[in-house]
Design an enzyme around this catalytic site. Structure first.
Site, short mmCIF file in Angstrom:
data_model
loop_
_atom_site.label_atom_id
_atom_site.label_comp_id
_atom_site.label_asym_id
_atom_site.label_seq_id
_atom_site.Cartn_x
_atom_site.Cartn_y
_atom_site.Cartn_z
N ALA A 67 0.82 -1.22 0.00
CA ALA A 67 0.00 0.00 0.00
C ALA A 67 0.85 1.27 0.00
CB ALA A 67 -0.95 0.00 1.19
N SER B 128 -3.36 -3.58 0.25
CA SER B 128 -2.19 -4.21 0.89
C SER B 128 -2.46 -5.69 1.12
CB SER B 128 -1.93 -3.52 2.23
OG SER B 128 -1.02 -4.29 3.00
N THR C 216 10.09 -7.31 -12.39
CA THR C 216 9.62 -8.69 -12.54
C THR C 216 8.53 -8.99 -11.51
OG1 THR C 216 11.75 -9.40 -13.39
CG2 THR C 216 10.33 -11.12 -12.47
N GLN D 32 -6.65 -0.79 5.16
CA GLN D 32 -7.35 -1.37 6.32
C GLN D 32 -8.74 -1.89 5.99
OE1 GLN D 32 -6.14 -2.01 9.28
NE2 GLN D 32 -4.24 -0.87 9.23
N HIS E 280 -0.67 -7.83 3.21
CA HIS E 280 -0.45 -8.34 4.57
C HIS E 280 -1.47 -7.85 5.59
CE1 HIS E 280 1.47 -4.97 6.94
NE2 HIS E 280 1.53 -4.46 5.74
N ASN F 31 -6.32 3.58 10.22
CA ASN F 31 -5.52 2.48 10.77
C ASN F 31 -5.41 2.51 12.29
OD1 ASN F 31 -3.96 4.81 9.74
ND2 ASN F 31 -2.27 3.85 10.81
N CYS G 96 3.83 1.87 12.30
CA CYS G 96 4.79 2.67 11.54
C CYS G 96 5.34 3.83 12.35
CB CYS G 96 4.13 3.19 10.28
SG CYS G 96 3.22 1.89 9.45
#
Length: 404
Positions: free
Chosen positions: A75, A203, A243, A183, A205, A155, A328
Site C-alpha cells: 500500500a 495491501s 519482474t 485497512q 499483509h 488504521n 509505523c
C-alpha cells in the site's frame, strides 16, 4: 492458548494457512517458478497464467475489471504511485491536492514531498469522532484541485469514511478521488461499479496475504492516467516496472478470494469479540473509546485509559501483543498525531491502546485479555499520584506544577 495473545491485526495479519500452501507451489523447481514475462516457453506461460488468475481474484474483490489492477510492493508504493502519478501527470491542470490530517504516513509524507515540488496541499481536520465532514471537504475544493486522497478506514481508530458521498462529490467537480484501502480491502465490501472512486491502494499483509505485495486499482472509465514512478521493463502496462513476484501475487489473489467468500461471516464473529472486549473493560473508570463507535470496522478498538501512561500499560500487558498508535510510528515517543487531530490532549493520546481483532482471535483469548487489562490498570493506578489526586477531587487541569 498461545501467549502473548496477538491483538494487533491492524499492524499486520498472519498469512492464512490456505494462502501459504498455495504460495509454496510457485517457488521451487517442482512448482511454477518461471518469470511471467518470459513468453518463449512453458515456465513463463504457466507463471503468466497464475498471475492472470490472481489479478482476476483481486479485481473480483472490489468488482473491478482485471485490466484495472496494477501489482505493487504494497500500500505504501500504491499510495506513492497514485498520488505522485496523478500530480505529475495532471500538473498542467492544477497543483492543488486535498487530504486529511489523519491519513497514514504513506499519504502524508508523499504529499509533503509534492509540497517541496511546488504543489499545494490542504490537510483537512476531522470531527472529534475521526470523520471528515463533507461540507469541510467541499469548502476546500478549488478550480485547480486535481486530487482528493482520503482513506477508507483509519488504521489507528478504525473509523469508516463515507466513500460513496466523497466519490459523488469529487466526480461532480471533476476531481480525481484516491482511497487508501489498506485497512478495508478484504474486510469491508468495496464495489467500484457503485462507488465513484478512481484509485484504490490495497495491501496484501493486512488481509491474511504475504507482506511485500499490494495492488493499485486504476479506473479505466473515466480513464485515469498516471506517470510511472518506477522505470524499467514496462511491466504492468508501463505503470510499474519490475519482474512480477509470482508466488506473492498468487498469495494476494488467494487471500482476496478467501476474503470475498468469508467476509460476512468473519465480520459478524469479529464484531462479537470486539464488543465482548469493550463490554469487559468499559466499567473501568475513566476509560474512553476513540473514534466513532458506530461507523467503525468490526475488529478495531482504540481505548484511552486516563491517568495511565500508554507505554507503561503496554509493558504491563506483556501477555497481549497490542500497540499504541500505528506500527509505523510506534517507535516515536510523540503522542499519536491521529488522536491529537481528534482533539485529545497529550495525556489522553499517550494513554491510548489500539486493540485490533482478526480471523484467528478466539473467545478464550478475549476473556484472558479482559482479565489482564483490568488487573494491569488497577495496579498502575495504585502507583499513580495523579490518580490519587483525581480521586481526591483535585482538578488536575488547574494545578500549577513547579518547575525545577
Amino acid at each position: 492458548m498461545k501467549l502473548p495473545i496477538y491483538l494487533d491485526y491492524a499492524a499486520t495479519t498472519p498469512v492464512d494457512p490456505r494462502v501459504a500452501e498455495k504460495m509454496f507451489q510457485y517457488m521451487t523447481m517442482d512448482g511454477i517458478f518461471g518469470n511471467p514475462a518470459s513468453r518463449s516457453h512453458r515456465y513463463g506461460w504457466q507463471a503468466e497464467e497464475a498471475v492472470d488468475v490472481a489479478r482476476n481474484q483481486v479485481a473480483d474483490l472490489i468488482n473491478a475489471d482485471h485490466r484495472e489492477i496494477v501489482f505493487t510492493s504494497g500500500a505504501t508504493e500504491s499510495n506513492n504511485l497514485a498520488i505522485k502519478g496523478v500530480a505529475h501527470f495532471y500538473k498542467k491542470k492544477g497543483k492543488h491536492i486535498i487530504t486529511s490530517k489523519t491519513e497514514h504516513k504513506a499519504v502524508l509524507d508523499t504529499c509533503r514531498q509534492l509540497e517541496r515540488e511546488g504543489f499545494e496541499v490542504t490537510y483537512l481536520e476531522p470531527e472529534s469522532n475521526g470523520i471528515i465532514p463533507m461540507a469541510r471537504l467541499e469548502a476546500a475544493m478549488r478550480d485547480d484541485t486535481i486530487l482528493v486522497s482520503i482513506m477508507h478506514v483509519n488504521n489507528e481508530i478504525g473509523v469508516i469514511h463515507d466513500i460513496d458521498a466523497i466519490g459523488e462529490l469529487c466526480r461532480s467537480k471533476g476531481i480525481i478521488f484516491h482511497m487508501d484501502a489498506a485497512q478495508s480491502a478484504g474486510k469491508l465490501p468495496i464495489d467500484v461499479q457503485a462507488t465513484k472512486v478512481d484509485l484504490i491502494s490495497i495491501s496484501g499483509h493486512k488481509m491474511y496475504g504475504p507482506k511485500g505485495i499490494g495492488a493499485l486499482y486504476v479506473r479505466r472509465k473515466p480513464r485515469i492516467r498516471l506517470e510511472a514512478q518506477m522505470h524499467g521493463g514496462g511491466h504492468e502496462r508501463g505503470m510499474r516496472s519490475g519482474t512480477l513476484p509470482t508466488h506473492q501475487i498468487v498469495g494476494l489473489g488467494e487471500a482476496s478470494a478467501i476474503a470475498k467468500a468469508e467476509m460476512a461471516t468473519d465480520n459478524v464473529r469479529i464484531a462479537k469479540l470486539r464488543d465482548k472486549l469493550w463490554n469487559g473493560i468499559k466499567h473501568i473508570e475513566e476509560t474512553y473509546v476513540n473514534g466513532d463507535m458506530n461507523q467503525r470496522t468490526s475488529g478495531s478498538l482504540n481505548v484511552s485509559f486516563n491517568y495511565v501512561e500508554g507505554e507503561s500499560l503496554m509493558m504491563a500487558l506483556k501477555d497481549l501483543a497490542v500497540s499504541s498508535g500505528s506500527a509505523c510510528t510506534s517507535a516515536s515517543l510523540e503522542p499519536s498525531y491521529v488522536l491529537r487531530a481528534l482533539g485529545l490532549n497529550d495525556e489522553m493520546a499517550h494513554s491510548s491502546i489500539r486493540f485490533s481483532i482478526g480471523r484467528f482471535t478466539t473467545e478464550e483469548e478475549i476473556d484472558h485479555a479482559i482479565e489482564v487489562i483490568t488487573q494491569s490498570i488497577d495496579k498502575l493506578r495504585e502507583m499513580s499520584p495523579l490518580w490519587e489526586m483525581f480521586k481526591d477531587g483535585i482538578d488536575l487541569n488547574q494545578v500549577q506544577w513547579a518547575h525545577h
